[in-house]
Design a protein around this motif. Structure first.
Motif, PDB file in Angstrom:
ATOM      1  N   GLN A  79       0.677  -1.149   0.042  1.00  0.00           N
ATOM      2  CA  GLN A  79      -0.169   0.101   0.172  1.00  0.00           C
ATOM      3  C   GLN A  79       0.934   1.264   0.046  1.00  0.00           C
ATOM      4  O   GLN A  79       0.486   2.378  -0.751  1.00  0.00           O
ATOM      5  CB  GLN A  79      -0.808  -0.235   1.197  1.00  0.00           C
ATOM      6  CG  GLN A  79      -2.058  -1.168   1.352  1.00  0.00           C
ATOM      7  CD  GLN A  79      -3.180  -0.733   0.414  1.00  0.00           C
ATOM      8  OE1 GLN A  79      -3.047  -0.779  -0.750  1.00  0.00           O
ATOM      9  NE2 GLN A  79      -4.391  -0.711   1.180  1.00  0.00           N
ATOM     10  N   THR A  80       2.013   1.271   0.856  1.00  0.00           N
ATOM     11  CA  THR A  80       2.928   2.406   1.045  1.00  0.00           C
ATOM     12  C   THR A  80       3.409   2.658  -0.533  1.00  0.00           C
ATOM     13  O   THR A  80       3.589   3.798  -0.843  1.00  0.00           O
ATOM     14  CB  THR A  80       3.903   2.186   1.850  1.00  0.00           C
ATOM     15  OG1 THR A  80       3.405   1.885   3.219  1.00  0.00           O
ATOM     16  CG2 THR A  80       4.788   3.260   1.939  1.00  0.00           C
ATOM     17  N   PHE A  83       0.744   4.082  -2.913  1.00  0.00           N
ATOM     18  CA  PHE A  83       0.480   5.519  -2.355  1.00  0.00           C
ATOM     19  C   PHE A  83       1.536   6.468  -2.988  1.00  0.00           C
ATOM     20  O   PHE A  83       1.317   7.401  -3.370  1.00  0.00           O
ATOM     21  CB  PHE A  83       0.252   5.506  -0.777  1.00  0.00           C
ATOM     22  CG  PHE A  83      -0.474   6.942  -0.416  1.00  0.00           C
ATOM     23  CD1 PHE A  83      -1.724   7.094  -0.515  1.00  0.00           C
ATOM     24  CD2 PHE A  83       0.395   7.765   0.169  1.00  0.00           C
ATOM     25  CE1 PHE A  83      -2.102   8.139  -0.179  1.00  0.00           C
ATOM     26  CE2 PHE A  83      -0.037   8.963   0.664  1.00  0.00           C
ATOM     27  CZ  PHE A  83      -1.434   9.260   0.436  1.00  0.00           C
ATOM     28  N   THR A  84       2.734   5.920  -2.571  1.00  0.00           N
ATOM     29  CA  THR A  84       4.058   6.855  -2.906  1.00  0.00           C
ATOM     30  C   THR A  84       4.075   7.261  -4.193  1.00  0.00           C
ATOM     31  O   THR A  84       4.258   8.385  -4.701  1.00  0.00           O
ATOM     32  CB  THR A  84       5.216   6.278  -2.386  1.00  0.00           C
ATOM     33  OG1 THR A  84       5.197   5.995  -1.186  1.00  0.00           O
ATOM     34  CG2 THR A  84       6.480   7.257  -2.790  1.00  0.00           C
ATOM     35  N   MET A  87       1.320   9.619  -5.030  1.00  0.00           N
ATOM     36  CA  MET A  87       1.545  11.059  -4.573  1.00  0.00           C
ATOM     37  C   MET A  87       2.996  11.843  -5.340  1.00  0.00           C
ATOM     38  O   MET A  87       2.988  13.042  -5.574  1.00  0.00           O
ATOM     39  CB  MET A  87       2.047  11.055  -3.137  1.00  0.00           C
ATOM     40  CG  MET A  87       1.043  10.495  -2.322  1.00  0.00           C
ATOM     41  SD  MET A  87      -0.559  11.581  -2.177  1.00  0.00           S
ATOM     42  CE  MET A  87      -1.530  10.858  -2.970  1.00  0.00           C
ATOM     43  N   ALA A 100      -5.835  13.147  -5.658  1.00  0.00           N
ATOM     44  CA  ALA A 100      -5.505  12.494  -4.643  1.00  0.00           C
ATOM     45  C   ALA A 100      -6.555  12.031  -3.748  1.00  0.00           C
ATOM     46  O   ALA A 100      -6.782  10.822  -3.256  1.00  0.00           O
ATOM     47  CB  ALA A 100      -4.939  13.470  -3.467  1.00  0.00           C
ATOM     48  N   PHE A 103      -8.037   8.859  -5.762  1.00  0.00           N
ATOM     49  CA  PHE A 103      -7.217   7.724  -5.369  1.00  0.00           C
ATOM     50  C   PHE A 103      -7.531   7.367  -3.882  1.00  0.00           C
ATOM     51  O   PHE A 103      -7.917   6.020  -3.998  1.00  0.00           O
ATOM     52  CB  PHE A 103      -5.586   8.084  -5.688  1.00  0.00           C
ATOM     53  CG  PHE A 103      -4.876   6.978  -5.091  1.00  0.00           C
ATOM     54  CD1 PHE A 103      -4.572   6.040  -5.785  1.00  0.00           C
ATOM     55  CD2 PHE A 103      -4.247   6.926  -3.663  1.00  0.00           C
ATOM     56  CE1 PHE A 103      -3.535   4.988  -5.105  1.00  0.00           C
ATOM     57  CE2 PHE A 103      -3.474   5.977  -3.266  1.00  0.00           C
ATOM     58  CZ  PHE A 103      -3.217   4.820  -4.132  1.00  0.00           C
ATOM     59  N   LEU A 104      -7.794   8.068  -2.875  1.00  0.00           N
ATOM     60  CA  LEU A 104      -7.747   7.724  -1.754  1.00  0.00           C
ATOM     61  C   LEU A 104      -9.103   6.990  -1.582  1.00  0.00           C
ATOM     62  O   LEU A 104      -9.223   5.833  -0.841  1.00  0.00           O
ATOM     63  CB  LEU A 104      -7.826   8.797  -0.612  1.00  0.00           C
ATOM     64  CG  LEU A 104      -7.811   8.658   0.734  1.00  0.00           C
ATOM     65  CD1 LEU A 104      -6.515   7.820   1.091  1.00  0.00           C
ATOM     66  CD2 LEU A 104      -7.961  10.011   1.307  1.00  0.00           C
ATOM     67  N   ALA A 107      -8.899   3.472  -3.289  1.00  0.00           N
ATOM     68  CA  ALA A 107      -7.896   2.739  -2.779  1.00  0.00           C
ATOM     69  C   ALA A 107      -9.002   1.858  -1.589  1.00  0.00           C
ATOM     70  O   ALA A 107      -8.515   0.724  -1.186  1.00  0.00           O
ATOM     71  CB  ALA A 107      -6.880   3.179  -2.049  1.00  0.00           C
ATOM     72  N   THR A 113      -7.060  -3.367   0.585  1.00  0.00           N
ATOM     73  CA  THR A 113      -7.569  -2.860   1.850  1.00  0.00           C
ATOM     74  C   THR A 113      -8.729  -3.245   2.678  1.00  0.00           C
ATOM     75  O   THR A 113      -8.560  -3.083   3.819  1.00  0.00           O
ATOM     76  CB  THR A 113      -8.173  -1.250   1.302  1.00  0.00           C
ATOM     77  OG1 THR A 113      -7.018  -0.782   0.358  1.00  0.00           O
ATOM     78  CG2 THR A 113      -8.191  -0.266   2.312  1.00  0.00           C
ATOM     79  N   VAL A 144       2.795   7.515   5.310  1.00  0.00           N
ATOM     80  CA  VAL A 144       1.595   8.024   4.242  1.00  0.00           C
ATOM     81  C   VAL A 144       1.338   9.331   4.732  1.00  0.00           C
ATOM     82  O   VAL A 144       1.488  10.265   3.582  1.00  0.00           O
ATOM     83  CB  VAL A 144       0.366   7.224   4.671  1.00  0.00           C
ATOM     84  CG1 VAL A 144      -0.770   7.981   3.852  1.00  0.00           C
ATOM     85  CG2 VAL A 144       0.427   5.655   4.039  1.00  0.00           C
ATOM     86  N   LEU A 170      -9.839  10.045   4.742  1.00  0.00           N
ATOM     87  CA  LEU A 170      -9.361   8.591   4.891  1.00  0.00           C
ATOM     88  C   LEU A 170     -10.670   7.818   5.564  1.00  0.00           C
ATOM     89  O   LEU A 170     -11.237   6.996   4.869  1.00  0.00           O
ATOM     90  CB  LEU A 170      -8.180   8.395   5.570  1.00  0.00           C
ATOM     91  CG  LEU A 170      -7.833   6.606   5.757  1.00  0.00           C
ATOM     92  CD1 LEU A 170      -7.824   5.996   4.560  1.00  0.00           C
ATOM     93  CD2 LEU A 170      -6.703   6.606   6.429  1.00  0.00           C
TER      94      LEU A 170
END
Length: 209
Positions: A79-80, A83-84, A87, A100, A103-104, A107, A113, A144, A170
């Protein structure tokens, strides 16, 4: 494949075979938890999905809990990374905040998830599980939040508000993903997304004044 081609292929080391087995088990655990839930993800369910014997699992992990903990660690790592990547690309987007948020939101509906969320829910009533995944989860969210900070997507807000604003979005989208399982309203999901974006932009405008 011919016998000569088979023999020419380098044989995997014991470490490589062990890592391949662990990957199969973790992937099977993610799929199982995401699809049938934490409680129904038994050792037999995991091994059946992985195509491995129960004995093969216990040669890698002392218990189901150990496998669950490893699975949480792998999920967080994946996930990291995802996400990176997103971003890092925000600067090239016409509307970074909208990108952003989309995507959030998306996800939170991913099966990976859902699996992590199921582990979180189980940890509420499982002291050992909670204690063992807590450092991983803390590191995950710290990373994050740091990634979000580096993008500058929330730079219009005071420093003290940026982390709470991220978690507000989130939690909205996470709750939305849970409810969507029994109450599907795509148009409502889109309306919520737009509302969150509008609220954030309006708040930023008010701060600028």
């Amino acid at each position: 494949m011919t016998a000569s081609a088979e023999s020419a292929r380098p044989r995997r080391t014991q470490k490589e075979r062990r890592e391949a087995t662990v990957t199969k088990l973790v992937d099977a655990t993610v799929a199982a938890i995401g699809e049938v839930g934490y409680q129904r993800t038994t050792v037999q369910e995991i091994c059946g999905r992985a195509g491995l014997s129960v004995g093969a699992m216990f040669r890698q992990f002392d218990s189901r809990l150990d496998l669950i903990v490893r699975t949480a660690e792998v999920i967080v790592t994946r996930q990291t990374a995802a996400f990176t990547v997103v971003m890092e690309q925000l600067g090239a987007q016409e509307n970074p905040l909208d990108t952003a948020l989309r995507f959030l939101q998306a996800a939170q509906s991913d099966n990976v998830t859902h699996a992590l969320r199921e582990i979180y829910l189980a940890a509420r009533s499982d002291d050992e599980l909670r204690a063992r995944i807590a450092p991983t989860v803390e590191s995950y969210y710290d990373g994050v939040v740091a990634a979000v900070e580096r993008t500058g997507v929330l730079s219009r807000y005071p420093q003290r508000l940026r982390e709470p604003l991220f978690f507000m979005a989130l939690h909205v989208f996470s709750g939305q993903a849970v409810v969507r399982g029994v109450y599907q309203r795509p148009e409502l999901d889109e309306a919520v997304l737009e509302l969150v974006g509008d609220m954030l932009r309006t708040y930023a405008d008010a701060i600028d004044q």
